[in-house]
Design a protein around this motif. Structure first.
Motif, PDB file in Angstrom:
ATOM      1  N   ASP A 226       0.869  -1.212  -0.056  1.00 59.82           N
ATOM      2  CA  ASP A 226       0.083  -0.147  -0.001  1.00 59.82           C
ATOM      3  C   ASP A 226       0.956   1.383   0.027  1.00 59.82           C
ATOM      4  OD1 ASP A 226      -1.690   2.084   0.316  1.00 59.82           O
ATOM      5  OD2 ASP A 226      -2.755   1.268   2.165  1.00 59.82           O
ATOM      6  N   ASN A 227       1.071   1.918  -1.177  1.00 57.57           N
ATOM      7  CA  ASN A 227       1.976   2.940  -1.322  1.00 57.57           C
ATOM      8  C   ASN A 227       1.047   4.205  -1.882  1.00 57.57           C
ATOM      9  OD1 ASN A 227       5.519   3.250  -1.189  1.00 57.57           O
ATOM     10  ND2 ASN A 227       4.343   4.417  -3.122  1.00 57.57           N
ATOM     11  N   LEU A 228       1.513   5.305  -1.066  1.00 57.54           N
ATOM     12  CA  LEU A 228       1.219   6.614  -1.792  1.00 57.54           C
ATOM     13  C   LEU A 228       2.309   7.614  -1.879  1.00 57.54           C
ATOM     14  CD1 LEU A 228      -1.100   8.749  -2.466  1.00 57.54           C
ATOM     15  CD2 LEU A 228      -1.122   9.174   0.248  1.00 57.54           C
ATOM     16  N   TYR A 229       2.515   7.983  -2.995  1.00 60.05           N
ATOM     17  CA  TYR A 229       3.700   9.008  -3.241  1.00 60.05           C
ATOM     18  C   TYR A 229       3.036  10.431  -3.701  1.00 60.05           C
ATOM     19  CZ  TYR A 229       8.333  10.550  -4.526  1.00 60.05           C
ATOM     20  OH  TYR A 229       9.499  11.464  -4.642  1.00 60.05           O
ATOM     21  N   ILE A 230       3.328  11.603  -3.095  1.00 60.53           N
ATOM     22  CA  ILE A 230       2.794  12.973  -3.420  1.00 60.53           C
ATOM     23  C   ILE A 230       4.074  13.783  -3.599  1.00 60.53           C
ATOM     24  CG2 ILE A 230       1.268  14.708  -2.965  1.00 60.53           C
ATOM     25  CD1 ILE A 230      -0.352  12.843  -1.425  1.00 60.53           C
ATOM     26  N   ARG A 231       4.157  14.484  -4.567  1.00 51.54           N
ATOM     27  CA  ARG A 231       5.360  15.522  -4.732  1.00 51.54           C
ATOM     28  C   ARG A 231       4.781  16.770  -5.534  1.00 51.54           C
ATOM     29  NH1 ARG A 231       8.207  12.300  -7.626  1.00 51.54           N
ATOM     30  NH2 ARG A 231       7.356  12.872  -9.474  1.00 51.54           N
ATOM     31  N   GLY A 232       5.245  17.801  -5.113  1.00 51.90           N
ATOM     32  CA  GLY A 232       5.006  19.250  -5.545  1.00 51.90           C
ATOM     33  C   GLY A 232       6.365  19.747  -5.714  1.00 51.90           C
ATOM     34  N   LYS A 233       6.204  20.989  -6.941  1.00 54.91           N
ATOM     35  CA  LYS A 233       7.398  21.444  -7.244  1.00 54.91           C
ATOM     36  C   LYS A 233       6.993  22.841  -7.742  1.00 54.91           C
ATOM     37  CE  LYS A 233      11.235  19.156  -8.990  1.00 54.91           C
ATOM     38  NZ  LYS A 233      11.940  18.421 -10.137  1.00 54.91           N
ATOM     39  N   LEU A 234       7.916  23.847  -7.447  1.00 54.75           N
ATOM     40  CA  LEU A 234       7.630  25.462  -7.801  1.00 54.75           C
ATOM     41  C   LEU A 234       9.119  25.867  -8.434  1.00 54.75           C
ATOM     42  CD1 LEU A 234       5.809  27.133  -4.714  1.00 54.75           C
ATOM     43  CD2 LEU A 234       4.814  26.491  -7.183  1.00 54.75           C
ATOM     44  N   LEU A 235       8.913  26.296  -9.683  1.00 54.43           N
ATOM     45  CA  LEU A 235      10.114  26.883 -10.324  1.00 54.43           C
ATOM     46  C   LEU A 235       9.783  28.448 -10.421  1.00 54.43           C
ATOM     47  CD1 LEU A 235      12.579  26.856 -12.004  1.00 54.43           C
ATOM     48  CD2 LEU A 235      11.018  26.131 -13.969  1.00 54.43           C
ATOM     49  N   PHE A 236      10.735  29.164 -10.024  1.00 52.50           N
ATOM     50  CA  PHE A 236      10.658  30.707 -10.028  1.00 52.50           C
ATOM     51  C   PHE A 236      11.699  31.242 -10.827  1.00 52.50           C
ATOM     52  CE2 PHE A 236      11.348  34.882  -7.386  1.00 52.50           C
ATOM     53  CZ  PHE A 236      10.430  35.325  -8.059  1.00 52.50           C
ATOM     54  N   THR A 237      11.487  31.974 -11.796  1.00 56.36           N
ATOM     55  CA  THR A 237      12.611  32.723 -12.868  1.00 56.36           C
ATOM     56  C   THR A 237      11.907  34.135 -13.100  1.00 56.36           C
ATOM     57  OG1 THR A 237      11.208  31.811 -14.809  1.00 56.36           O
ATOM     58  CG2 THR A 237      12.980  30.594 -13.873  1.00 56.36           C
ATOM     59  N   ARG A 245      17.335  31.448 -11.000  1.00 55.60           N
ATOM     60  CA  ARG A 245      16.383  30.280 -11.061  1.00 55.60           C
ATOM     61  C   ARG A 245      16.329  29.505  -9.637  1.00 55.60           C
ATOM     62  NH1 ARG A 245      16.546  24.695 -12.284  1.00 55.60           N
ATOM     63  NH2 ARG A 245      15.087  24.119 -13.932  1.00 55.60           N
ATOM     64  N   ALA A 246      14.979  29.342  -9.149  1.00 54.57           N
ATOM     65  CA  ALA A 246      14.835  28.775  -7.968  1.00 54.57           C
ATOM     66  C   ALA A 246      13.908  27.829  -7.972  1.00 54.57           C
ATOM     67  CB  ALA A 246      14.575  29.766  -6.835  1.00 54.57           C
ATOM     68  N   MET A 247      14.363  26.589  -7.644  1.00 55.38           N
ATOM     69  CA  MET A 247      13.383  25.344  -7.322  1.00 55.38           C
ATOM     70  C   MET A 247      13.096  24.971  -6.030  1.00 55.38           C
ATOM     71  SD  MET A 247      11.794  23.035  -9.995  1.00 55.38           S
ATOM     72  CE  MET A 247      12.942  23.108 -11.098  1.00 55.38           C
ATOM     73  N   LEU A 248      11.875  24.822  -5.820  1.00 55.54           N
ATOM     74  CA  LEU A 248      11.450  24.164  -4.229  1.00 55.54           C
ATOM     75  C   LEU A 248      10.691  22.772  -4.660  1.00 55.54           C
ATOM     76  CD1 LEU A 248      11.201  24.440  -1.209  1.00 55.54           C
ATOM     77  CD2 LEU A 248       8.872  25.305  -1.765  1.00 55.54           C
ATOM     78  N   THR A 249      11.112  21.639  -4.088  1.00 51.99           N
ATOM     79  CA  THR A 249      10.492  20.439  -4.042  1.00 51.99           C
ATOM     80  C   THR A 249      10.064  20.183  -2.784  1.00 51.99           C
ATOM     81  OG1 THR A 249      11.863  19.706  -5.974  1.00 51.99           O
ATOM     82  CG2 THR A 249      10.805  17.826  -4.683  1.00 51.99           C
ATOM     83  N   VAL A 250       8.930  19.576  -2.751  1.00 54.99           N
ATOM     84  CA  VAL A 250       8.428  18.860  -1.437  1.00 54.99           C
ATOM     85  C   VAL A 250       7.831  17.612  -1.823  1.00 54.99           C
ATOM     86  CG1 VAL A 250       6.589  19.308   0.398  1.00 54.99           C
ATOM     87  CG2 VAL A 250       7.843  21.070  -0.551  1.00 54.99           C
ATOM     88  N   ALA A 251       8.206  16.616  -1.091  1.00 50.63           N
ATOM     89  CA  ALA A 251       7.521  15.207  -1.404  1.00 50.63           C
ATOM     90  C   ALA A 251       7.198  14.349  -0.179  1.00 50.63           C
ATOM     91  CB  ALA A 251       8.416  14.355  -2.305  1.00 50.63           C
ATOM     92  N   HIS A 252       6.308  13.597  -0.284  1.00 54.06           N
ATOM     93  CA  HIS A 252       5.819  12.691   0.814  1.00 54.06           C
ATOM     94  C   HIS A 252       5.548  11.222   0.185  1.00 54.06           C
ATOM     95  CE1 HIS A 252       4.098  11.244   4.510  1.00 54.06           C
ATOM     96  NE2 HIS A 252       3.048  10.949   3.709  1.00 54.06           N
ATOM     97  N   ASN A 253       6.194  10.222   0.861  1.00 52.36           N
ATOM     98  CA  ASN A 253       6.126   8.934   0.380  1.00 52.36           C
ATOM     99  C   ASN A 253       5.411   8.061   1.718  1.00 52.36           C
ATOM    100  OD1 ASN A 253       6.343   6.858  -1.664  1.00 52.36           O
ATOM    101  ND2 ASN A 253       7.142   5.725  -0.052  1.00 52.36           N
TER     102      ASN A 253
END
Length: 773
Positions: A226-237, A245-253
């Protein structure tokens, strides 16, 4: 000076549809429409084309993940030259070197997996976020990466980068069903928030599976997932600050699956088809992983870029397992780990006409809590009992004769038979907590300088400072019944003494050890030459030092913290990069030779099976090569093949167990097949039908180190085929796929003493429906 020699790799990948998820380099010209897919390698902290990279690196792009239905990181392992699984999907080898260790010693890994810039701890290799949904690229860097990556990269590194946000709205959704009652639902969307300045990407995947192993004792599937993976990314230019160039990554598994070693019974007929487990305790692992990464770059000029990367990840695993694999609840345990890792990197990259390179600072901190609780039945240390009792019987004879020695030994053995019949095992309830903190600071550099139009000098270094603190708190309690002296007649005094010996042995395991802090410093140089014979053909030679830091381990039986020193390698590598037929065919190769000294090995001191610790007692060498070819014949047909060869050998490997010392020199590393082979091809018809077929081969290997490894634990050779066939239009597709199409069967590890083994996955057939917009 050690002799220069060989080293390993490169991978040319071919193109196909659906690279919407990744950022790839454009084709050089229209007349190169059949060129092999352009690949940019980022794992060496600079953007460099695959054909310009001298390091042995295998790259799996988003397009290849899609074409070949690559679902997890271990599908990448199977398709990569000189890689193999260890103990099922709980770890991997690179060039015959396990990601954890090859000789049982050391607490730091030998290879590290990075996910979006975050270095994952060792337990994440079997419980972490390793699904391939919406992944932009996977890079496997073979050979030591100690200069650029630092600790835990003596064998190599794996760089997993998720797909980046886009400035156009796009999306993809997938539904899949497969054997083992597997159901997968996945979604990815991307687009601008502020046009050309701020973009987002969201991806999620939910996977459920019943698995293939049934436990009639517990009436449940023990390898269900039973696996759940969620990821969000923001790219700021921002347009107001060009070059930023700024990248923010947030992930949960969140993962609930079988224990890392999920065994099946092999002492019954047709055990591959009807997989069962009789354990009275559930063998499960629940794991949660959270990752936050901020990656900022600013172009100070057209040649100089400042990069700052900060990451945090936490991995929590709660595992339960059965020790004796029997229905009765008599021997079982739980293992809880909580690891937090933070890192910061500040780096300057320079891209001049003749000089290209980087220099950077690194700092990281890893805090881990390791709690283990178990009810165990420790085999009675008969040899120790007989030895001590024989010495006691001979205490009154300063110079015993051979007859007296024989009589004492016979009497000691007779008593041991009686006592062990009454107490065959020592039942112990054990709980231990082992906190560990590792702080690392480093300065590193890597550069190339063009001496002429064709000849370049390569160089680099890393100075690494590490502080390692470990402590232990242990509680051990005897949970059995001591034999009564009254039942042993004349042996009664001995029974009292042995009961006291057992009590003392258990009490010794229940004491505490204060925190022990050690520091390590290492200078890791790298030097080489590269020669470009033509714009499409180049060769190189490099030499560099690899390193795994020392540390301290806890001897559970004695409740002591034992220090050990670092281990080092000298690595010599040669590479060949070629492109032919206007770039439509690439043929690349690497060869390597490695000397390994001060190897960290596990030594048992003989009190019982838990009386072990790490010492520097090993020396070994390894050599081999990788060769890889890829061709895009035309827009419809492409193919690839890779061949890996590696030989490993312990030159000095002595293991002590009490008074028993075994010389294991001459044996090979575990899970180090001599040959690995992979090949694949795909074809797309103009009417929308597609077909892909690939196969991979692993020669036999050994699951243990030792002179008798060919008898003790052989993993037989295997040849696996996979396929994906379907029909697709611009916005949707339907596919059927198969893994292990010929249903090859093999065991990754066997326990003949209890009749269980880690069995290979059976044939899997699945159906996928996908829509894209």
């Amino acid at each position: 000076m050690k002799r220069m020699l060989l080293a390993a790799s490169a991978l040319g990948l071919f193109s196909a549809h659906g690279a919407w998820a990744a950022e790839t380099a454009p084709m050089a010209a229209e007349d190169q429409v059949n060129a092999v897919e352009a690949v940019v390698v980022t794992g060496e902290k600079s953007n460099r084309g695959l054909q310009q990279t001298v390091t042995s690196v295998a790259v799996t792009t988003a397009a290849k993940i899609e074409r070949e239905n690559i679902q997890t990181f271990y599908d990448v392992v199977a398709r990569t030259a000189n890689m193999s699984e260890t103990y099922g999907k709980t770890g991997f080898t690179i060039r015959g070197v396990s990601s954890s260790n090859v000789s049982g010693g050391g607490t730091g890994g030998l290879s590290t997996i990075y996910v979006d810039g975050a270095a994952l701890p060792q337990e994440a290799t079997y419980s972490g976020p390793l699904e391939m949904w919406d992944i932009g690229q996977v890079e496997v860097l073979r050979g030591p990466q100690s200069t650029l990556q630092g600790r835990n990269s003596l064998a190599g590194a794996v760089i997993i980068t998720s797909a980046n946000p886009t400035q156009t709205f796009q999306g993809r959704a997938r539904v899949s069903i497969a054997s083992g009652d597997e159901r997968t639902f996945a979604l990815a969307v991307s687009g601008p928030i502020v046009q050309d300045q701020l973009a987002f990407r969201l991806a999620a995947e939910k996977k459920d599976s019943d698995g293939f192993i049934y436990n009639p004792t517990l009436k449940r599937d023990i390898d269900a997932v039973d696996n759940l993976y969620i990821r969000g990314k923001l790219l700021f230019t921002p347009t107001a600050l060009p070059g930023l160039r700024a990248m923010l990554t947030v992930a949960h598994n969140d993962r609930d699956a079988g224990y890392q070693f999920t065994y099946s019974r092999v002492d019954r007929p047709d055990y591959y088809k009807h997989r069962t487990d009789l354990s009275g305790d559930p063998t499960r692992t629940k794991a949660k992983t959270d990752i936050i990464t901020a990656d900022v770059s600013y172009a100070l000029s057209d040649k100089l870029t400042l990069n700052a990367i900060a990451s945090f990840n936490t991995v929590k695993t709660d595992a339960t397992y059965d020790i004796d694999f029997l229905p009765a609840r008599s021997s079982y345990g739980q293992h809880n780990q909580d690891t937090d890792t933070t890192s910061q990197e500040l780096r300057l990259n320079y891209e001049g006409e003749r000089l290209k390179g980087l220099i950077g600072l690194w700092h990281s901190k890893r805090d881990s809590q390791d709690f283990l609780a178990s009810q165990v039945n420790v085999a009675f240390p008969r040899a120790t009992l007989v030895s001590v009792l024989t010495s006691t019987l001979l205490a009154g004879a300063p110079s015993p004769t051979a007859a007296q020695q024989a009589a004492a030994a016979a009497q000691a053995n007779a008593f041991a038979n009686l006592y062990i019949a009454a107490l065959p095992v020592v039942p112990v309830s054990y709980a231990g907590d082992q906190p560990n903190q590792i702080t690392t600071s480093a300065i590193f550099a890597d550069a190339s300088f063009a001496l002429t139009d064709k000849l370049s000098l390569l160089g680099g270094f890393r100075y690494d400072h590490e502080k390692n603190t470990v402590a232990t708190t242990q509680v051990a309690t005897f949970t059995g019944t001591y034999p009564s002296p009254a039942a042993f007649g004349a042996y009664a005094p001995y029974v009292t003494q042995v009961n006291a010996f057992v009590a003392n042995m258990v009490a010794q395991a229940g004491s505490n050890a204060p925190a022990d802090t050690r520091t390590f410093n290492a200078f890791l140089p790298k030097v080489g030459l590269k020669y470009a014979w033509t714009p499409d053909i180049s060769t190189s030679l490099t030499a560099q030092r690899g390193y795994r830091s020392g540390g301290s381990t806890v001897n559970q039986a004695r409740s002591t913290v034992v220090a050990y020193d670092p281990e080092y390698t000298w690595n010599y590598e040669a590479s060949l990069r070629t492109a032919w037929l206007d770039g439509s065919l690439t043929v690349n190769a690497n060869a390597f030779y490695v000397d390994w000294t001060d190897q960290q090995v596990t030594v048992n001191l003989g009190l019982n099976s838990y009386d072990f610790q790490v010492e520097n007692a090993g020396k070994s060498h390894l050599y081999g090569f990788e060769a890889e070819v890829a061709q895009r014949v035309n827009p419809q047909l492409s193919w690839y093949a890779s061949l890996g060869y590696s030989r490993t050998k312990f030159d000095d490997f002595t293991v002590a167990s009490g008074t028993d010392t075994r010389n294991l020199s001459g044996s090979e590393f575990p899970y180090a097949p001599h040959w690995t082979l992979a090949a694949g091809a795909d074809y797309r018809w103009d009417n929308g039908f597609i077909a892909h077929l690939d196969g991979n081969y692993r020669a036999k290997a050994y699951s243990e180190a030792g002179i008798d490894q060919s008898q003790d634990g052989t993993v037989k050779s295997r040849l696996l085929f996979n396929g994906r066939f379907g029909y697709e239009r611009e916005h949707w597709g339907a596919y059927v796929y198969g893994k292990n199409l010929l249903n090859a069967t093999y065991s990754q590890y066997s326990r003949a003493d209890v009749g269980v083994a880690l069995l290979s996955e059976p044939r899997i057939v699945g159906l996928t429906l996908e829509t894209r917009w």
